[in-house]
Design a protein around this motif. Structure first.
Motif, PDB file in Angstrom:
ATOM      1  N   MET A  16    -105.613  28.334  35.293  1.00  0.00           N
ATOM      2  CA  MET A  16    -106.531  27.117  35.327  1.00  0.00           C
ATOM      3  C   MET A  16    -107.594  27.306  34.150  1.00  0.00           C
ATOM      4  O   MET A  16    -108.268  28.537  34.148  1.00  0.00           O
ATOM      5  CB  MET A  16    -107.133  26.989  36.783  1.00  0.00           C
ATOM      6  N   LYS A  17    -107.926  26.269  33.668  1.00  0.00           N
ATOM      7  CA  LYS A  17    -108.961  26.345  32.481  1.00  0.00           C
ATOM      8  C   LYS A  17    -110.042  25.527  32.617  1.00  0.00           C
ATOM      9  O   LYS A  17    -109.879  24.515  33.281  1.00  0.00           O
ATOM     10  CB  LYS A  17    -108.196  25.993  31.022  1.00  0.00           C
ATOM     11  N   PHE A  18    -111.165  25.839  32.087  1.00  0.00           N
ATOM     12  CA  PHE A  18    -112.424  25.074  32.701  1.00  0.00           C
ATOM     13  C   PHE A  18    -112.515  23.815  31.213  1.00  0.00           C
ATOM     14  O   PHE A  18    -112.334  24.160  30.284  1.00  0.00           O
ATOM     15  CB  PHE A  18    -113.614  25.846  32.229  1.00  0.00           C
ATOM     16  N   GLU A  19    -112.358  22.376  31.546  1.00  0.00           N
ATOM     17  CA  GLU A  19    -112.515  21.481  30.908  1.00  0.00           C
ATOM     18  C   GLU A  19    -113.863  20.511  30.989  1.00  0.00           C
ATOM     19  O   GLU A  19    -113.877  19.511  30.389  1.00  0.00           O
ATOM     20  CB  GLU A  19    -111.331  20.587  31.276  1.00  0.00           C
ATOM     21  N   GLY A  20    -114.914  21.187  31.735  1.00  0.00           N
ATOM     22  CA  GLY A  20    -116.105  20.511  31.768  1.00  0.00           C
ATOM     23  C   GLY A  20    -116.021  19.607  33.226  1.00  0.00           C
ATOM     24  O   GLY A  20    -114.961  19.593  33.764  1.00  0.00           O
ATOM     25  N   THR A  21    -116.792  18.946  33.465  1.00  0.00           N
ATOM     26  CA  THR A  21    -116.976  18.108  34.624  1.00  0.00           C
ATOM     27  C   THR A  21    -117.547  16.750  34.330  1.00  0.00           C
ATOM     28  O   THR A  21    -118.017  16.350  33.172  1.00  0.00           O
ATOM     29  CB  THR A  21    -117.664  18.668  35.855  1.00  0.00           C
ATOM     30  N   ASP A  22    -117.682  16.007  35.390  1.00  0.00           N
ATOM     31  CA  ASP A  22    -118.201  14.571  34.988  1.00  0.00           C
ATOM     32  C   ASP A  22    -119.943  14.475  34.990  1.00  0.00           C
ATOM     33  O   ASP A  22    -120.274  13.826  34.165  1.00  0.00           O
ATOM     34  CB  ASP A  22    -117.808  13.794  36.338  1.00  0.00           C
ATOM     35  N   ARG A  23    -120.325  15.676  35.547  1.00  0.00           N
ATOM     36  CA  ARG A  23    -121.791  16.007  35.298  1.00  0.00           C
ATOM     37  C   ARG A  23    -122.439  16.633  34.168  1.00  0.00           C
ATOM     38  O   ARG A  23    -123.467  16.873  34.127  1.00  0.00           O
ATOM     39  CB  ARG A  23    -122.252  16.371  36.818  1.00  0.00           C
ATOM     40  N   TYR A  24    -121.087  17.283  33.421  1.00  0.00           N
ATOM     41  CA  TYR A  24    -121.761  18.239  32.645  1.00  0.00           C
ATOM     42  C   TYR A  24    -120.896  17.865  31.173  1.00  0.00           C
ATOM     43  O   TYR A  24    -119.736  18.053  31.234  1.00  0.00           O
ATOM     44  CB  TYR A  24    -121.618  19.638  33.030  1.00  0.00           C
ATOM     45  N   VAL A  25    -121.731  18.018  30.158  1.00  0.00           N
ATOM     46  CA  VAL A  25    -120.968  17.695  28.779  1.00  0.00           C
ATOM     47  C   VAL A  25    -120.909  19.054  28.066  1.00  0.00           C
ATOM     48  O   VAL A  25    -122.003  19.472  27.765  1.00  0.00           O
ATOM     49  CB  VAL A  25    -121.825  16.655  28.014  1.00  0.00           C
ATOM     50  N   ALA A  26    -119.705  19.593  28.037  1.00  0.00           N
ATOM     51  CA  ALA A  26    -119.494  20.764  27.353  1.00  0.00           C
ATOM     52  C   ALA A  26    -118.884  20.499  26.188  1.00  0.00           C
ATOM     53  O   ALA A  26    -117.699  20.000  26.161  1.00  0.00           O
ATOM     54  CB  ALA A  26    -118.665  21.786  28.282  1.00  0.00           C
ATOM     55  N   THR A  27    -119.195  21.174  25.123  1.00  0.00           N
ATOM     56  CA  THR A  27    -118.683  20.864  23.556  1.00  0.00           C
ATOM     57  C   THR A  27    -117.199  21.733  23.869  1.00  0.00           C
ATOM     58  O   THR A  27    -117.149  22.623  24.565  1.00  0.00           O
ATOM     59  CB  THR A  27    -119.650  21.335  22.784  1.00  0.00           C
ATOM     60  N   ASP A  28    -116.609  21.612  22.751  1.00  0.00           N
ATOM     61  CA  ASP A  28    -115.404  22.243  22.563  1.00  0.00           C
ATOM     62  C   ASP A  28    -115.595  23.926  22.372  1.00  0.00           C
ATOM     63  O   ASP A  28    -114.865  24.696  22.982  1.00  0.00           O
ATOM     64  CB  ASP A  28    -114.531  21.912  21.237  1.00  0.00           C
ATOM     65  N   ASP A  29    -116.551  24.132  21.779  1.00  0.00           N
ATOM     66  CA  ASP A  29    -116.827  25.418  21.617  1.00  0.00           C
ATOM     67  C   ASP A  29    -117.280  26.272  23.023  1.00  0.00           C
ATOM     68  O   ASP A  29    -116.849  27.368  23.077  1.00  0.00           O
ATOM     69  CB  ASP A  29    -118.216  25.743  20.462  1.00  0.00           C
ATOM     70  N   LEU A  30    -118.086  25.388  23.559  1.00  0.00           N
ATOM     71  CA  LEU A  30    -118.457  26.009  25.070  1.00  0.00           C
ATOM     72  C   LEU A  30    -117.434  26.136  26.131  1.00  0.00           C
ATOM     73  O   LEU A  30    -117.154  27.347  26.672  1.00  0.00           O
ATOM     74  CB  LEU A  30    -119.748  25.172  25.602  1.00  0.00           C
ATOM     75  N   ARG A  31    -116.663  25.232  25.940  1.00  0.00           N
ATOM     76  CA  ARG A  31    -115.328  25.255  26.686  1.00  0.00           C
ATOM     77  C   ARG A  31    -114.394  26.535  26.299  1.00  0.00           C
ATOM     78  O   ARG A  31    -113.986  27.258  27.128  1.00  0.00           O
ATOM     79  CB  ARG A  31    -114.548  23.896  26.796  1.00  0.00           C
ATOM     80  N   MET A  32    -114.295  26.593  25.136  1.00  0.00           N
ATOM     81  CA  MET A  32    -113.393  27.973  24.542  1.00  0.00           C
ATOM     82  C   MET A  32    -114.136  29.076  25.069  1.00  0.00           C
ATOM     83  O   MET A  32    -113.397  30.201  25.279  1.00  0.00           O
ATOM     84  CB  MET A  32    -113.395  27.643  23.113  1.00  0.00           C
TER      85      MET A  32
END
Length: 281
Positions: free
Chosen positions: A1-17
């Motif tokens: 399972m990978k972290f893709e961000g949530t509806d409440r938190y804007v995660a950039t591509d770099d941060l998700r990576m």
């Protein structure tokens, strides 16, 4: 399972990576960035996004590494022995489990947040090296070894108040959260205030980024402060025209207390406004 961000938190591509890389490597994720950029909230959202329990250890200047493992309450045991309490014969009754112990013995893999690690003494990170490496520690009072049932996902935040030891840094996956650009900031605002008018957002962002660009500002306003400021602007029903047609001879924006946090910055803007008035005469 990978972290893709949530509806409440804007995660950039770099941060998700970065999050997914740390999980894959089974190393602590060390997060740095300006205060107010969502470092602490990241751990909450990773736990929600991955469906894991969250254990939070908020560090203070007086926090010792041992407190994350366990604490032995010798004073209570002495008092109970004087009162003739039977439980004094089991020393385990006086062992208080720390946050690492909780994370190690959780029924399922947990997300462990070690928040603002740089607030503690410089030796604090080094004192946790072995425990974070081996995922186990020894309880001297009871003679037991506590081993992690499931290696927790560890997220460590730092505001760069102190340099962290090289030996500790080598064991972490590092990511610096860059300050959001205008497009990312719009996404963050939309998450918090879906119904906000875009005119207000546009004008507020103009003032906000102009304010951050002022040279000599002691504390630049952060993302969380922008969110608070927008909430006040909407609550007080400030007309968009006040923001759009702002007078540069009055450099301080309305409800500035949400953005500026010390008198030096207020005085700086007042001086800039005064200089602007003199030049425009």
């Amino acid at each position: 399972m990978k972290f893709e961000g949530t509806d409440r938190y804007v995660a950039t591509d770099d941060l998700r990576m970065a999050v997914n890389a740390a999980v894959e490597l089974q190393r602590p994720l060390l997060i740095k960035g300006e205060p107010g950029t969502g470092k602490t909230m990241l751990a909450e959202e990773v736990a929600q996004g991955l469906g894991k329990p969250l254990i939070q250890w908020h560090i203070k200047s007086t926090t010792k590494a041992q407190q994350g493992l366990y604490e032995y309450d010798a004073v209570s045991r002495l008092r109970d022995s004087q009162l003739g309490d039977e439980k004094v014969y089991d020393i385990a009754n006086y062992i208080k489990r720390g946050k690492l112990w909780e994370a190690f013995t959780a029924e399922e893999q947990a997300v462990l947040l070690i928040d603002e690690i740089d607030k503690a003494d410089i030796e604090f990170p080094n004192d946790l090296l072995q425990e974070l490496d081996r995922m186990e520690f020894f309880v001297y009072e009871t003679g037991e070894t506590v081993k992690a049932r499931h290696r927790p996902i560890i997220i460590i935040t730092s505001n760069n108040e102190k340099e962290l030891p090289d030996a500790f840094l080598r064991r972490c996956f590092f990511h610096f959260i860059n300050f959001p650009d205008r497009d990312t900031m719009r996404e963050i605002i939309d998450v918090h205030y879906p119904g906000i008018t875009q005119v207000l957002v546009q004008e507020a962002l103009e003032i906000f980024f102009d304010l951050r660009a002022v040279p000599g500002l002691k504390k630049k306003p952060s993302t969380s402060e922008l969110i608070d400021w927008l909430k006040l602007l909407m609550a007080d029903d400030i007309p968009d025209e006040i923001l759009r047609e702002r007078d540069h001879s009055k450099a301080i924006p309305p409800l500035y207390g949400a953005l500026l946090k010390n008198e030096q910055d207020v005085h700086l803007l007042e001086r800039l406004a005064f200089m602007h008035r003199r030049e425009s005469r």
